[in-house]
Design a protein around this motif. Structure first.
Motif, mmCIF file in Angstrom:
data_model
loop_
_atom_site.group_PDB
_atom_site.id
_atom_site.type_symbol
_atom_site.label_atom_id
_atom_site.label_comp_id
_atom_site.label_asym_id
_atom_site.label_seq_id
_atom_site.Cartn_x
_atom_site.Cartn_y
_atom_site.Cartn_z
ATOM 1 N N CYS A 183 0.871 -1.181 0.000
ATOM 2 C CA CYS A 183 0.000 0.000 0.000
ATOM 3 C C CYS A 183 0.903 1.224 0.000
ATOM 4 C CB CYS A 183 -0.911 0.028 1.227
ATOM 5 S SG CYS A 183 -1.838 1.589 1.322
ATOM 6 N N CYS A 189 0.096 3.818 3.267
ATOM 7 C CA CYS A 189 0.471 3.554 4.669
ATOM 8 C C CYS A 189 1.640 2.593 4.808
ATOM 9 C CB CYS A 189 -0.733 3.006 5.438
ATOM 10 S SG CYS A 189 -1.197 1.346 4.923
ATOM 11 N N CYS A 243 -6.888 2.277 4.028
ATOM 12 C CA CYS A 243 -6.624 3.590 3.416
ATOM 13 C C CYS A 243 -7.766 3.993 2.496
ATOM 14 C CB CYS A 243 -5.300 3.576 2.662
ATOM 15 S SG CYS A 243 -3.867 3.590 3.767
HETATM 16 ZN ZN LIG Z 1 -2.833 1.598 3.344
#
Ligand SMILES: [Zn+2]
Length: 168
Positions: A41, A44, A70
């Motif tokens: 990701c 994050c 997210c």
């Molecule tokens: Zn994330």
């Protein structure tokens, strides 16, 4: 709408009391079956590996896709909503705020997708939205454990959200 008052509720003795929660994890935010292993990701830094999102490091060539937590945060589409109200809660806002953050930090360390989306004042109440239904319930249980008061939680299948209320 399914109502769950406490662990002593008859539903708690059924083999899979959290089935609604488990199925919720397969919703559109779960992205199950579409991700390469590993996937990173970019927002994050969580990594999808062996079927779940975890904290760790991914190789440079890992596929990049935003994780469900997210995406929920970006869309402001909570899986859990905790509403805190009452005079005690108003008088002890800062303590409660700290406790809620502490619960999130502890949970997020173990479960990458358990996060708070937002905490805001809403009239006389204090509302916490989360990316994960169990985190919302965990926050309610932590408040109840620390300060007693009235805890209630119900999972709305229609809305696909865990609504937790705590009042004191
Ligand atoms: Zn994330």
């Amino acid at each position: 709408m399914r109502r769950t008052r406490s662990k002593t509720h008859p539903a708690a003795s059924q083999p899979r009391p959290d089935r609604a929660l488990q199925s919720q994890e397969h919703d559109t935010y779960g992205l199950r079956g579409k991700l390469s292993d590993p996937t990173l990701c970019p927002t994050c830094g969580a990594i999808y590996r062996a079927g779940r999102w975890i904290w760790g490091t991914a190789p440079d060539d890992a596929q990049r896709t935003e994780c469900p937590a997210c995406r929920r945060s970006a869309d402001d589409y909570p899986a859990g909503i905790v509403t805190v109200s009452g005079d005690f809660a108003t008088e002890h806002r800062e303590e409660i705020h700290n406790l809620v953050r502490h619960v999130e930090e502890r949970e997020r360390k173990e479960h990458a997708l358990k996060r708070i989306i937002a905490m805001r004042e809403d009239g006389d109440a204090f509302v916490i939205t989360t990316t994960n239904a169990r985190l919302a319930r965990g926050i309610g249980e932590a408040l109840h454990h620390a300060y007693q008061g009235e805890l209630d939680y119900r999972f709305s299948e229609a809305e696909n959200v865990m609504r937790v209320t705590w009042e004191r």
